[in-house]
Scaffold this active site. Structure first.
Site, PDB file in Angstrom:
ATOM      1  CB  CYS A   2      -0.762  -0.211   1.288  1.00 32.99           C
ATOM      2  SG  CYS A   2      -1.648  -1.722   1.490  1.00 32.99           S
ATOM      3  NE  ARG A  27       4.133   1.884  -1.428  1.00 34.17           N
ATOM      4  CZ  ARG A  27       5.503   1.236  -1.295  1.00 34.17           C
ATOM      5  NH1 ARG A  27       6.166   1.854  -2.096  1.00 34.17           N
ATOM      6  NH2 ARG A  27       5.436   0.601  -0.309  1.00 34.17           N
ATOM      7  CD1 TRP A  75      -2.169  -4.253  -5.105  1.00 34.06           C
ATOM      8  CD2 TRP A  75      -1.649  -6.054  -3.749  1.00 34.06           C
ATOM      9  NE1 TRP A  75      -2.031  -5.552  -5.744  1.00 34.06           N
ATOM     10  CE2 TRP A  75      -1.866  -6.428  -4.917  1.00 34.06           C
ATOM     11  CE3 TRP A  75      -1.851  -6.777  -2.567  1.00 34.06           C
ATOM     12  CZ2 TRP A  75      -1.612  -7.847  -5.111  1.00 34.06           C
ATOM     13  CZ3 TRP A  75      -1.596  -8.013  -2.782  1.00 34.06           C
ATOM     14  CH2 TRP A  75      -1.497  -8.646  -4.003  1.00 34.06           C
ATOM     15  CG  ASN A 101       2.611  -1.060   3.080  1.00 32.43           C
ATOM     16  OD1 ASN A 101       2.215  -1.891   2.472  1.00 32.43           O
ATOM     17  ND2 ASN A 101       3.807  -0.541   2.608  1.00 32.43           N
ATOM     18  CD  GLU A 498       4.477  -6.531 -15.526  1.00 33.67           C
ATOM     19  OE1 GLU A 498       4.389  -6.254 -14.424  1.00 33.67           O
ATOM     20  OE2 GLU A 498       5.283  -6.344 -16.328  1.00 33.67           O
TER      21      GLU A 498
HETATM   22  C1  AGP Z   1       7.773  -6.175 -13.704  1.00 42.02           C
HETATM   23  O1  AGP Z   1       7.284  -5.421 -14.408  1.00 42.02           O
HETATM   24  C2  AGP Z   1       6.957  -6.194 -12.333  1.00 42.02           C
HETATM   25  N1  AGP Z   1       6.608  -5.019 -11.845  1.00 42.02           N
HETATM   26  C3  AGP Z   1       7.633  -7.019 -11.305  1.00 42.02           C
HETATM   27  O2  AGP Z   1       7.782  -8.391 -11.884  1.00 42.02           O
HETATM   28  C4  AGP Z   1       8.667  -6.712 -10.666  1.00 42.02           C
HETATM   29  O3  AGP Z   1       9.954  -6.962 -11.556  1.00 42.02           O
HETATM   30  C5  AGP Z   1       9.206  -7.563  -9.387  1.00 42.02           C
HETATM   31  O4  AGP Z   1       7.840  -7.248  -8.575  1.00 42.02           O
HETATM   32  C6  AGP Z   1      10.397  -7.311  -8.858  1.00 42.02           C
HETATM   33  O5  AGP Z   1      10.395  -5.944  -8.439  1.00 42.02           O
HETATM   34  P1  AGP Z   1      11.743  -5.255  -7.757  1.00 42.02           P
HETATM   35  O6  AGP Z   1      12.580  -5.195  -8.859  1.00 42.02           O
HETATM   36  O7  AGP Z   1      11.645  -4.059  -7.285  1.00 42.02           O
HETATM   37  O8  AGP Z   1      12.088  -6.117  -6.595  1.00 42.02           O
END
Ligand code: AGP
Length: 618
Positions: A2, A27, A75, A101, A498
């Site tokens: 969140c 977020r 979220w 959060n 996604e």
């Molecule tokens: C990618 O487009 C997504 N937002 C997601 O897979 C992201 O890469 C994953 O949550 C890892 O996030 P980070 O690089 O902030 O750790």
């Protein structure tokens, strides 16, 4: 995952908080709320939906006044997205307010205990349980709010970033964190304070911030000071580090683009230059990287490198595997952080663990780091957010200087992660002699040319838009690549999944024959990376195998390719480059293709359903 934004000061809090929530909406965006202190009352407005829906509700409630306010964009984890489960939550007496959060894992046990003490609950959330626990502890111990929060937090298991406020103590706010990030913006002469999940909500008000560490609690006193204490034993943290923020307001606005994702795709040439600025001195044949230089012995004596990450960062890790093994002949294993942390992996002090994360807040990656450290491994972080939890948890590291990435679908973070990892692999290959001088220097020269090649490539946007129009209604899509470009095929598939919600899969091109080729028919678009230097002939025969089954082929080839265009339905040309660096080019058309398809399908490109930018809970 969140977003929290809050203000205590002498200005009207409402516009600051609401604007802050809008900047944090990446977020989490399934409900939003705000509490304002005015006229010795706590006025709450909250609703299912986006921050814009919250503004409507606040107008209807005529709830805008107050110099103290806290907001939340959610979220959902515990309790479905609806009005009553959205934050803020008030305690049973209505005197304490909280935004949270994270996840309180033992909330049900605490709830049952509180019910025996006469508490009732309006929502299904763990957060309402936490604020009532704080109220009960405060009553039981007849203590101040700060103490009550500290004592209550010693009873909870899970992750939290919280801001708590007492209507009877309007010059004080308590914030605390474990696992989920929280930053405190310090106004001039302590005349006002800002609280937020990251610095973006208060960047135009102050450049000074304290990022709370895990298990820390801060008592913010208006016009006075901030006192930081340890949750576990209430001990004082003498001088919490005040960070000077680098981010600018412009960086977190769309700058004339329709979407953050498109802006961030177009920012990649500059982001790559910013990432190797001061590190890549190609003419001198030098790569400067303090985090590696200071630990070169460890790197050179390591048995292996284990890369841990999630999502797109994991794909960057896969590209790095090819690079480290090719340039430096160091064995590499790439691990999903979420599996690694629970697999009881064999790790020891002779291992180097590289943790890759854009946000620096991904819970699974953070936990994998802590596990690796507990087993004696040296952990090196590659992060984009300065001052993030992972950046502070790792033994050393290197930042990608991509600037804030706001679109949920990661783009410039991916290419700048590959840039940093390439520099490390080249540096180690030079240091351990695996890379010849000639290769080393030609790679450095080529790396310097990449940003211009990406810039040149971005002109294909219109061509990609036309291709997208043809496949926007495809039910599925396959992505194929070999070698350095196999991870790019995975990344292309992830981008499409996604943001456009089309089912897509990435595969090593040669894997097709072992199953996925059964999926091929005239309905199936197949994106194939067939750059000249990467197993080209083999990929061309893979393309022919697909063609003979009437698959629709979108081929990404090297400029001037004169073969594939006679087989494929669409050909997208990328500038020639070293195969090892081609992922920095071949990924661009994939980003644009998913962007245009998602747009044409009416999807929310920057805030795709069910996703959030940083996954701070497991
Ligand atoms: C990618 O487009 C997504 N937002 C997601 O897979 C992201 O890469 C994953 O949550 C890892 O996030 P980070 O690089 O902030 O750790």
């Amino acid at each position: 995952m969140c977003g929290i934004a809050g203000y205590i000061g002498h200005r009207q809090a409402y516009p600051i908080v609401v604007n802050g929530l809008k900047r944090l909406e990446y977020r989490g965006y399934d409900s939003a709320g705000i509490v304002l202190y005015n006229d010795q009352k706590l006025n709450v407005s909250k609703t299912k939906g986006k921050v814009s829906d919250l503004e409507e509700i606040s107008n209807k409630d005529n709830n805008h006044i107050g110099n103290i306010g806290f907001g939340h964009t959610r979220w959902a984890t515990h309790g479905v997205p609806n009005d009553v489960n959205s934050h803020p939550h008030l305690s049973q007496s209505g005197e304490l307010a909280i935004v949270h959060n994270g996840i309180i894992e033992n909330y049900d046990t605490i709830k049952k205990e509180l019910i025996t003490r006469g508490y009732t609950f309006k929502s299904d959330t763990d957060t309402e349980v936490l604020i009532n626990l704080i109220e009960e502890v405060k009553k039981e111990n007849n203590c101040k709010l700060g103490k009550a929060v500290q004592l209550a937090l010693t009873q909870v298991i899970g992750a939290y970033a919280i801001a708590v406020f007492d209507v009877n103590k309007p010059d004080e706010v308590i914030v605390a964190r474990l696992g989920s990030p929280i930053a405190i913006g310090i106004g001039k002469d302590n005349k006002e304070f800002f609280v937020a999940s990251d610095a973006s909500p208060f960047i135009e008000y102050t450049k000074e911030a304290i990022y709370l560490e895990d298990q820390e609690l801060a008592i913010i006193k208006l016009d006075r000071d901030i006192r930081v204490r340890k949750v576990k034993d209430d001990s004082i943290v003498s001088s919490p580090e005040v960070l000077e923020l680098e981010m600018s307001l412009e960086q977190i606005e769309k700058g004339g683009y329709d979407h953050f994702m498109l802006k961030e795709i177009y920012e990649q040439p500059d982001a790559i230059v910013d990432t190797y600025r001061g590190r890549l001195l190609a003419n001198e044949g030098i790569i400067k990287m303090a985090g590696v230089d200071d630990n070169m012995e460890r790197f050179l004596n390591a048995n292996r490198i284990i890369i841990v990450a999630c999502g797109t960062s994991w794909h960057a890790g896969l590209v790095a595997e090819y690079m480290f093994e090719d340039f430096a002949r160091i064995p590499v294993e790439v691990e999903y952080a979420s599996e690694f942390r629970y697999r009881n992996p064999v790790i020891n002090e002779k291992d180097i663990v590289i943790a890759i994360s854009q946000s620096g807040e991904t819970a699974d990656t953070l936990a994998a780091i802590k596990l690796a450290k507990s087993k004696g491994a040296f952990v090196f972080g590659v992060c984009n957010v300065v001052g993030s939890s992972i950046a502070r948890e790792t033994d050393a590291g290197a930042y990608t200087h991509a600037g804030p990435e706001i679109g949920v679908a990661s783009t410039k973070a991916f290419t700048t992660q590959i840039t940093v990892l390439s520099l490390i692999a080249l540096k180690l290959g030079k240091a351990n002699g695996a890379l010849s001088n000639a290769s080393y220097h030609s790679y450095l020269q080529e790396m310097e040319l990449i940003p211009n090649k990406v810039q040149e490539l971005l002109v294909i946007n219109d061509q990609i838009e036309n291709i997208a129009r043809e496949y926007k209604d495809a039910p599925n899509c396959l992505y194929l690549g070999r070698g350095f470009n196999f991870p790019v095929a995975l990344e292309g598939a992830l981008k499409l999944k996604e943001i456009s919600y089309i089912h897509a899969e990435g595969y090593p091109a040669a894997e097709m024959k072992h199953g996925p080729i059964a999926l091929i028919d005239e309905q199936m678009p197949v994106v194939v990376i067939a750059t000249k230097k990467g197993h080209y002939e083999k990929v061309v025969s893979n393309i022919q195998e697909i063609k003979s089954r009437k698959g629709k082929i979108i081929a990404i080839v090297t400029q001037g390719d004169d073969t594939v265009k006679h087989i494929a339905d669409h050909v997208i040309e990328v500038p020639d480059s070293e195969e090892a660096f081609s992922p920095l080019l071949t990924t661009i058309p994939m980003q644009l293709l998913s962007y245009h398809i998602a747009l044409m399908r009416g999807c929310n490109v920057d805030q795709p359903r069910n996703l959030a930018k940083s996954v701070t809970v497991e």
